[in-house]
Design an enzyme around this catalytic site. Sequence first.
Site, PDB file in Angstrom:
ATOM      1  N   LYS A 173      58.458  41.578  83.598  1.00 21.93           N
ATOM      2  CA  LYS A 173      57.284  42.127  83.823  1.00 21.93           C
ATOM      3  C   LYS A 173      56.156  42.036  82.379  1.00 21.93           C
ATOM      4  O   LYS A 173      56.572  42.263  81.501  1.00 21.93           O
ATOM      5  CB  LYS A 173      56.870  43.774  84.028  1.00 21.93           C
ATOM      6  CG  LYS A 173      55.789  44.275  84.173  1.00 21.93           C
ATOM      7  CD  LYS A 173      55.901  45.742  84.040  1.00 21.93           C
ATOM      8  CE  LYS A 173      55.325  46.113  82.750  1.00 21.93           C
ATOM      9  NZ  LYS A 173      53.959  45.996  82.394  1.00 21.93           N
ATOM     10  N   GLU A 248      63.038  46.137  70.920  1.00 21.05           N
ATOM     11  CA  GLU A 248      62.518  45.519  69.881  1.00 21.05           C
ATOM     12  C   GLU A 248      61.293  46.514  69.590  1.00 21.05           C
ATOM     13  O   GLU A 248      60.337  46.066  70.479  1.00 21.05           O
ATOM     14  CB  GLU A 248      62.190  43.990  69.991  1.00 21.05           C
ATOM     15  CG  GLU A 248      62.045  43.373  68.302  1.00 21.05           C
ATOM     16  CD  GLU A 248      60.412  43.410  67.999  1.00 21.05           C
ATOM     17  OE1 GLU A 248      60.086  44.153  67.429  1.00 21.05           O
ATOM     18  OE2 GLU A 248      59.771  42.379  68.629  1.00 21.05           O
ATOM     19  N   CYS A 282      53.936  43.453  65.275  1.00 21.80           N
ATOM     20  CA  CYS A 282      54.845  44.408  64.679  1.00 21.80           C
ATOM     21  C   CYS A 282      55.237  43.989  63.323  1.00 21.80           C
ATOM     22  O   CYS A 282      55.911  44.910  62.505  1.00 21.80           O
ATOM     23  CB  CYS A 282      55.998  44.598  65.786  1.00 21.80           C
ATOM     24  SG  CYS A 282      56.950  42.976  66.115  1.00 21.80           S
ATOM     25  N   GLU A 379      52.766  54.107  63.080  1.00 28.10           N
ATOM     26  CA  GLU A 379      52.325  52.424  63.381  1.00 28.10           C
ATOM     27  C   GLU A 379      50.956  52.502  63.802  1.00 28.10           C
ATOM     28  O   GLU A 379      50.468  53.186  64.932  1.00 28.10           O
ATOM     29  CB  GLU A 379      53.119  52.015  64.359  1.00 28.10           C
ATOM     30  CG  GLU A 379      52.625  50.501  64.673  1.00 28.10           C
ATOM     31  CD  GLU A 379      53.895  49.923  65.429  1.00 28.10           C
ATOM     32  OE1 GLU A 379      54.317  48.597  65.166  1.00 28.10           O
ATOM     33  OE2 GLU A 379      54.250  50.522  66.483  1.00 28.10           O
TER      34      GLU A 379
END
Length: 475
Positions: A173, A248, A282, A379
């Site tokens: 996906k 991750e 990231c 973040e």
Amino acid sequence: MQKIQNFINGEYLDPIKGQYIDNVEPGTGKVFAQIPNSTEEDLENAVEAAKVAFPVWSNMSVDKRSKILHKLADLIEENLDDLALMESRDNGKPLWLAKAVDIPRASTNFRFYASAIINFSSEAQVSEGFMVNYTRLAPIGVVGCISPWNLPLYLFSWKIAPALAMGNCVIAKPSELTPMTAFLLGKLTKEAGMPDGVLNILHGEGKGIGQAIVEHEATNAISFTGGTATGKIVGVTASQQFKKVSLELGGKNPNIIFADCDLEEAVKTSMKSSFTNQGEICLCGSRILIEESIYDEFKERFLGECSKLVVGDPMDPKSNLGALVSEAHLNKVDSYVQLAKEEGGVVLYGGERVHKEGFYYQPTVIEGLDENCRTNQEEIFGPVVTLSKFKSEDEAINVANSTRYGLSCTIWTSNLKRAHRVSHAVQSGIIWVNCWLVRDLRTPFGGMKDSGIGREGGNAALKFFSEPQNVCIKL
């Protein structure tokens, strides 16, 4: 307006319930396609196709699987322009970046694992005259791969390539925000000669079809890249069925600048590590920690380079930054800039939305914030960096380790002993010294703390997408 389809059992199919999601082009802010909002009915079709295909694919010779993956890599290279154009429209990144990095890297991912399975060696222990033990890596079966929106085909291929190479069948996906290159990949797998049902691509929302893939009893392993909050849900769900899981997740990465660095190179590369792909990577160094004696000089040079950056149309080769992926994400990024001001931060550069149409935001530099404030702890995933100074090596390490994340760290120094010492002290899975985003696919990739569990890349990925099987033969 284009309506894309799911790719199941080698065919493009409409979603069974006929539900679609608008796909908005970040550069214009307008809908340019619709994608399936897949449901469990679509998933069942994909599962059945994968189950039927598994004996064929897993028992195919390694040489033949390798040739198919190499052919797929060739086709990606041959279709570079079309894939890059679609990725740029889909994601908002500059077209030149998609051509130079994202699409070539996707091809490299397939090519690397096509070669890795040919060269992978197993272990054997021989007890002379008594027995032989050897370990083989057996494919798991049907696996689920869920990839993010920031590097659409790059990270999509990063997951499915080792899974396919090891003989698994995949239900994948892509992000609902950036589905187009994954949609095009289905056709290329067919051209490459991959058997029907080996790779199935379902589109839709993470909370819907994504969660259904994780929950389904037929998916024996889950590889997920995305936000930490979602990763926790994926991890809990998968663990309840004892599935293998690789996560991750996010990062709040420190970029440590020591006074003995090559300052020109540190400034130049720090610009890239701050603002490449609009800061939507990231691995971006969003917290720049600078030794006090060179703080003012670094800041002056860094801000000077910021003033040269062009935020504009992703199709314009002069644009350094394109658009953020969505209006919701743009609003999130801007909310953190406003928060930084409330927390006492001073915006040295940027801090505003630009252009009337599309989701564009200025590269933004902020100073004067405490290391424990939300802006320095959470973040943001956009073109926003903070500057702060440190007096000692120990202080730099303590600040670097002060967040719950531990994905990557960049260290700038000409002192070899310090490079090793600080690298070992920083709690990050990936350390770059005097460089950034330099990758060798043979090495494991992943983070510590809330940045994830498991390792991807190299043999670590091949081992994740397989089960070790020990065979003992008595002589």
